[in-house]
Scaffold this motif. Sequence first.
Motif: not given
Length: 84
Positions: A7-9, A13-14, A21-23
């Motif tokens: 889950f942490v991985s 990743t997300s 995407k923001r950059q």
Amino acid sequence: MSSQEEFVSEYKTSAKEELRKRQQSIDEGEALDKEIHLRMAAGEIGVSHGTDNHIGVIMLSLAAVFTLFCLYVVFGISPAHYTG
């Protein structure tokens, strides 16, 4: 414990994808801003040629006349003759 690590991985990743995407969106916006500033500096956009000032005066005077007419219709008196 492996499901938590998985889950942490997935979250990392997300999060990295979202930051990328923001950059990218920020970079596209900055490029567009630079293009707009160049066009403004060249005089293509954002330059007043005087006609907008004339139109603004015409609109203001028309609004004043319309307002006075509405006051006369609503109250049945002329604001110039009002002695209150």
